[in-house]
Structure formats: structure tokens, C-alpha cells
Design a protein around this motif. Structure first.
Motif, PDB file in Angstrom:
ATOM      1  N   ILE A  84      11.372 -28.139  23.144  1.00  0.00           N
ATOM      2  CA  ILE A  84      10.168 -28.922  23.398  1.00  0.00           C
ATOM      3  C   ILE A  84       9.826 -29.723  22.149  1.00  0.00           C
ATOM      4  O   ILE A  84       9.536 -29.152  21.093  1.00  0.00           O
ATOM      5  N   THR A 106      11.420 -33.336  25.795  1.00  0.00           N
ATOM      6  CA  THR A 106      12.363 -32.241  25.546  1.00  0.00           C
ATOM      7  C   THR A 106      13.700 -32.785  25.073  1.00  0.00           C
ATOM      8  O   THR A 106      14.126 -33.878  25.471  1.00  0.00           O
ATOM      9  N   ARG A 147       5.655 -33.229  28.727  1.00  0.00           N
ATOM     10  CA  ARG A 147       6.469 -32.606  27.684  1.00  0.00           C
ATOM     11  C   ARG A 147       7.732 -33.447  27.441  1.00  0.00           C
ATOM     12  O   ARG A 147       8.459 -33.769  28.385  1.00  0.00           O
TER      13      ARG A 147
END
Length: 226
Positions: free
Chosen positions: A19, A14, A12
Motif C-alpha cells: 500500500i 498499491t 488506495r
């Protein structure tokens, strides 16, 4: 915390606790060299867009940050890619290939080092992309990438998540020295990798893919001081 080979985890990106993307990757190895994952072509992913479907480079940075945005489910449409996350270093190395699976070069993604999380059924790593990158061909010729985007965003310190331009460029130069010297992982390691054909391509993201972003040490301290 370590991840078992074969486990599907989430990579992920971020920004300010939001996100930006979620990519499922299968763990190839996780040892003292670092974490190596495989993101398969056709994998279901999530990517943040404006509500009318525009991406970050479709509009000026200040407009992007002011826009209403939300994750959109999509697919990883390019060839499968290996991604290597060296422990404690502020970059990852992606191994690019063509449609026939032949290695074509490396992509050095400059980013704050990966923070791991494991909720049991779902696990992954959270990074903070720093936008400036280094593209490396198979012969180890290299060039900077996205310098214009990096410069534009640095002009908005109240909005941008990169506090130190010099540190990002210094990390890039450290990696470039390894590239020019042909040092690991730019020494041919993993360039002949082939995924196990029995591995299923992820067709949906697991429950918890959008769990809260893991706070970093500096962020945690700032919150305690509030």
C-alpha cells in the motif's frame, strides 16, 4: 459492486501488493459514467515512507525499493479534491481547486483501473499508479508530468510495476485527445462542485484500511501457476 452516495470509502494506491497511500473519500456519485469521490482537506491519510520518514522522490528508485518502509499516518493538507474514476479505463481525473474552492484545473493520473472491494464496514478501490501524468489548466492547456521519474523507473524492470511503457503513453494520448476536444469530463462538468458543509472530515482511518491488496486477474493467474 457499486457504492452508495454519501458513503466514505478508501482510495488506495498499491505497488506489488504493498500500500503506497490510503485516502478516504466520500462518494458523490457512482453510475455508468464512473465513480466520483471527494477527498476533504485535513482528512487523515496513510502514506508509505522509509522508516526514517523519507518519501519516494527523496532518494533514487532502486534505493527506495531496497529500503525498509511502512505506512505513516498523516493529513491531506491541500485543498479538497474531486477524483473521478471512469469504468474500465487506466486513469483517473482529479479536479484541483484553490484555497477558496475555485476550480483551477485537472490532473490526469495514469494508473491501472480501479479494483473495488467491500468488507462491509470498510470498502474502497485499489489502483496501481503508473507515475506518468498529465496536468491540465482551466483553459485545457496540457503538459506531461513526471517524465523523468517514469524514465528512471522503467530502467529497473525487475523492480518496477509498469510492464508496458507504450500502453501508458497511449492511454495518456487518448485522454489528451479528449482534453483538446473539450469532451467529458473536460467540458466543465463538476468544476463548480461544492461539498456539503455538514460532511465530517475523516479524523482517523477505519479498521481494515490496511487489508490485503485486491489481486488483479493477471496476478491471480500467476499465483495459480506457481
Amino acid at each position: 459492486m457499486s457504492f452508495e452516495p454519501g458513503r466514505l470509502i478508501l482510495h488506495r494506491d498499491t505497488h506489488h501488493g504493498r500500500i503506497a497511500f490510503v485516502h478516504p473519500g466520500r462518494v458523490i456519485s457512482d453510475d455508468d459514467r464512473g465513480l466520483l469521490i471527494w477527498v476533504a482537506r485535513g482528512s487523515t491519510i496513510a502514506v508509505e515512507t522509509t522508516l526514517d520518514g523519507r518519501f519516494p522522490r527523496d532518494l533514487p528508485f532502486r534505493e527506495w525499493m531496497a529500503a525498509d518502509r511502512a505506512p505513516r499516518i498523516a493529513q491531506w493538507c491541500g485543498p479538497g479534491v474531486l477524483r473521478f474514476f471512469p469504468p474500465g479505463e487506466n486513469h483517473s481525473v482529479w479536479f484541483f481547486r484553490d484555497d477558496d474552492g475555485e476550480f483551477t484545473g485537472w490532473y490526469v493520473n495514469l494508473e491501472e483501473s480501479a479494483v473495488r472491494w467491500d468488507d462491509g464496514d470498510t470498502a474502497g478501490i485499489d489502483v496501481i499508479d503508473q507515475d506518468l501524468d498529465v496536468v491540465v489548466d482551466a483553459g485545457r492547456g496540457w503538459r506531461w508530468k513526471d517524465e523523468d521519474d517514469f524514465a528512471e523507473r522503467l530502467g529497473y524492470p525487475d523492480l518496477y510495476w509498469v510492464p508496458d511503457e507504450a500502453a501508458v503513453r497511449a492511454e495518456g494520448r487518448r485522454v489528451i485527445a479528449r482534453i483538446e476536444a473539450g469532451e467529458f469530463p473536460f467540458d466543465g462538468t463538476w468544476t463548480d462542485f461544492r461539498p456539503d458543509p455538514s460532511w465530517p472530515t475523516p479524523t482517523e482511518l477505519p479498521p481494515g484500511w490496511d487489508r490485503p491488496v485486491v489481486a488483479r486477474l493477471g496476478e491471480s493467474a500467476a499465483r495459480l501457476a506457481e
